[in-house]
Scaffold this active site. Structure first.
Site, PDB file in Angstrom:
ATOM      1  N   HIS A 159      -4.340  -9.828   3.887  1.00 39.32           N
ATOM      2  CA  HIS A 159      -5.798  -9.855   4.019  1.00 39.32           C
ATOM      3  C   HIS A 159      -6.214 -10.747   5.179  1.00 39.32           C
ATOM      4  O   HIS A 159      -5.644 -11.819   5.380  1.00 39.32           O
ATOM      5  CB  HIS A 159      -6.438 -10.385   2.738  1.00 39.32           C
ATOM      6  CG  HIS A 159      -6.420  -9.400   1.605  1.00 39.32           C
ATOM      7  ND1 HIS A 159      -6.649  -9.757   0.297  1.00 39.32           N
ATOM      8  CD2 HIS A 159      -6.194  -8.057   1.596  1.00 39.32           C
ATOM      9  CE1 HIS A 159      -6.569  -8.683  -0.466  1.00 39.32           C
ATOM     10  NE2 HIS A 159      -6.295  -7.648   0.284  1.00 39.32           N
ATOM     11  N   ARG A 217       0.865  -1.173   0.000  1.00 39.25           N
ATOM     12  CA  ARG A 217       0.000   0.000   0.000  1.00 39.25           C
ATOM     13  C   ARG A 217       0.904   1.226   0.000  1.00 39.25           C
ATOM     14  O   ARG A 217       2.038   1.177   0.468  1.00 39.25           O
ATOM     15  CB  ARG A 217      -0.902   0.021   1.235  1.00 39.25           C
ATOM     16  CG  ARG A 217      -1.863  -1.162   1.338  1.00 39.25           C
ATOM     17  CD  ARG A 217      -2.695  -1.071   2.605  1.00 39.25           C
ATOM     18  NE  ARG A 217      -3.677  -2.148   2.685  1.00 39.25           N
ATOM     19  CZ  ARG A 217      -3.469  -3.315   3.295  1.00 39.25           C
ATOM     20  NH1 ARG A 217      -2.292  -3.551   3.874  1.00 39.25           N
ATOM     21  NH2 ARG A 217      -4.407  -4.240   3.329  1.00 39.25           N
ATOM     22  N   TYR A 238      -9.495 -11.097  -6.945  1.00 43.95           N
ATOM     23  CA  TYR A 238      -8.464 -11.056  -7.984  1.00 43.95           C
ATOM     24  C   TYR A 238      -8.578 -12.223  -8.953  1.00 43.95           C
ATOM     25  O   TYR A 238      -8.041 -12.156 -10.060  1.00 43.95           O
ATOM     26  CB  TYR A 238      -7.079 -11.013  -7.337  1.00 43.95           C
ATOM     27  CG  TYR A 238      -6.885  -9.773  -6.510  1.00 43.95           C
ATOM     28  CD1 TYR A 238      -6.839  -8.519  -7.111  1.00 43.95           C
ATOM     29  CD2 TYR A 238      -6.796  -9.833  -5.120  1.00 43.95           C
ATOM     30  CE1 TYR A 238      -6.705  -7.364  -6.357  1.00 43.95           C
ATOM     31  CE2 TYR A 238      -6.664  -8.689  -4.359  1.00 43.95           C
ATOM     32  CZ  TYR A 238      -6.618  -7.454  -4.987  1.00 43.95           C
ATOM     33  OH  TYR A 238      -6.498  -6.311  -4.237  1.00 43.95           O
ATOM     34  N   ARG A 294      -0.924  -2.543  -6.571  1.00 44.95           N
ATOM     35  CA  ARG A 294      -1.136  -3.638  -5.606  1.00 44.95           C
ATOM     36  C   ARG A 294      -2.129  -4.652  -6.181  1.00 44.95           C
ATOM     37  O   ARG A 294      -1.924  -5.865  -6.064  1.00 44.95           O
ATOM     38  CB  ARG A 294      -1.632  -3.048  -4.294  1.00 44.95           C
ATOM     39  CG  ARG A 294      -1.959  -4.063  -3.187  1.00 44.95           C
ATOM     40  CD  ARG A 294      -2.265  -3.310  -1.902  1.00 44.95           C
ATOM     41  NE  ARG A 294      -3.043  -4.085  -0.963  1.00 44.95           N
ATOM     42  CZ  ARG A 294      -2.545  -4.903  -0.046  1.00 44.95           C
ATOM     43  NH1 ARG A 294      -1.237  -5.074   0.034  1.00 44.95           N
ATOM     44  NH2 ARG A 294      -3.326  -5.550   0.798  1.00 44.95           N
ATOM     45  N   HIS A 323      -2.748   1.963  -5.550  1.00 42.41           N
ATOM     46  CA  HIS A 323      -3.429   0.722  -5.211  1.00 42.41           C
ATOM     47  C   HIS A 323      -3.675  -0.152  -6.445  1.00 42.41           C
ATOM     48  O   HIS A 323      -3.824  -1.375  -6.321  1.00 42.41           O
ATOM     49  CB  HIS A 323      -4.756   1.013  -4.502  1.00 42.41           C
ATOM     50  CG  HIS A 323      -5.007   0.104  -3.335  1.00 42.41           C
ATOM     51  ND1 HIS A 323      -4.250   0.133  -2.173  1.00 42.41           N
ATOM     52  CD2 HIS A 323      -5.911  -0.886  -3.145  1.00 42.41           C
ATOM     53  CE1 HIS A 323      -4.693  -0.780  -1.334  1.00 42.41           C
ATOM     54  NE2 HIS A 323      -5.690  -1.428  -1.907  1.00 42.41           N
ATOM     55  N   LYS A 383      -2.252  -1.826   7.850  1.00 41.56           N
ATOM     56  CA  LYS A 383      -3.694  -1.698   8.022  1.00 41.56           C
ATOM     57  C   LYS A 383      -4.156  -2.607   9.157  1.00 41.56           C
ATOM     58  O   LYS A 383      -3.761  -3.764   9.231  1.00 41.56           O
ATOM     59  CB  LYS A 383      -4.409  -2.079   6.721  1.00 41.56           C
ATOM     60  CG  LYS A 383      -5.895  -1.765   6.733  1.00 41.56           C
ATOM     61  CD  LYS A 383      -6.514  -2.008   5.380  1.00 41.56           C
ATOM     62  CE  LYS A 383      -7.991  -1.661   5.383  1.00 41.56           C
ATOM     63  NZ  LYS A 383      -8.612  -1.886   4.058  1.00 41.56           N
TER      64      LYS A 383
END
Length: 300
Positions: free
Chosen positions: A247, A131, A256, A224, A221, A156
């Site tokens: 995640h 990120r 994805y 990413r 992003h 995050k």
């Protein structure tokens, strides 16, 4: 009662990220402007009325949910009114497929950047799936170049995680460190004795995309997203990609799979099988032969 200060202190005590705390404070300040009451007298209906108000302003589902989370935090953890949110539901958030560059576009984008430092930053975002906030907070002592990995600190959700360092970038990163005489606790990409801003990285990408004539909304992003999609194209599993992205749920990573180029999907359409079955006929000797199937070039 200084509710803003109390929310801030409680957020820090619970180790929420500064970005989350700042977002909550903005939401709560807006609510305080709407509901002119002593905080102890806030009711569940006040919260519902405010959420309905911002909903009528055509705010997105994610914006409504952030406000709900902020107000829930204030009511439950600062005002100790824990039963207020029992029947308040979250707003449905529309799911959009992310912007993804193909591999040729990534190479083209990077090659248009003349500044070596800026080029290295973009290479690192893509090659490690970082990120933009993670990139600008990287310090030299977060890198383990010898073993091809680094650490994201307080990412995050205030979580740490490992990220991979491309073997082909090791020498370039090492040369950059030597040329800039960086110390162990220095930001890897500093600016005026401090870290770079996210806006600076966004502008670098914006200009590079314009120069490369890439007709997509290119932002940090998106790199990413491209990293994750290309890993899946290269036959890495969802669990492996999930771990590298940090995640919490595999469902987040599953998006994805929908971005993978069709040439990498090893699933045959049943329509193709039907066409093959119908393309066979028996000749005069009773032996099956295959009809010639002609595909004409069609401009769509």
């Amino acid at each position: 009662m200084d509710i803003i200060e109390k929310v801030k202190k409680e957020g820090l005590r619970r180790r929420y990220s500064l970005r989350t705390i700042q977002t909550y404070l903005i939401c709560i300040r807006n609510f305080l402007k709407y509901c002119d009451k002593e905080p102890r007298k806030f009711t569940k209906q006040d919260i519902k009325n405010y959420l309905e108000k911002i909903s009528e302003e055509n705010k997105s589902g994610s914006t409504i949910n952030v406000n709900l989370q902020a107000l829930k935090f204030m009511m439950e953890y600062v005002l100790n009114k824990r039963k207020y949110f029992y029947n308040i539901r979250y707003s449905k958030v529309s799911r959009r497929l992310p912007t993804v560059l193909d591999k040729e576009e990534v190479v083209k984008l990077v090659n248009t950047i003349d500044n070596k430092k800026h080029q290295l930053m973009i290479k690192l975002i893509y090659s490690a799936g970082l990120r933009v906030s993670e990139l600008i907070n990287l310090r030299l002592n977060d890198l383990n170049l010898m073993n091809n990995f680094g650490y994201v600190r307080h990412g995050k959700g205030n979580k740490d995680r490992l990220f991979i360092i491309a073997g082909s970038l090791k020498q370039e990163i090492f040369d950059y460190i030597i040329e800039n005489n960086l110390k162990q606790d220095s930001f890897l990409f500093n600016r005026y004795m401090g870290k770079m801003s996210p806006r600076s990285v966004q502008e670098i990408l914006k200009q590079a995309a314009k120069k490369a004539k890439i007709d997509k909304r290119v932002h940090p992003h998106a790199l990413r997203h491209s990293f994750a999609t290309h890993l899946i194209e290269n036959n890495y599993s969802i669990s492996e990609v999930q771990s590298l992205l940090g995640h919490k749920s595999p469902e987040t990573t599953m998006i994805y799979v929908h971005m993978v180029s069709s040439k990498f999907i090893a699933v045959r359409s049943p329509w193709d099988d039907l066409q093959l079955e119908n393309s066979t006929e028996k000749n005069v000797y009773g032996i099956e032969k295959t009809k010639e199937i002609v595909i004409r070039d069609t401009k769509i």
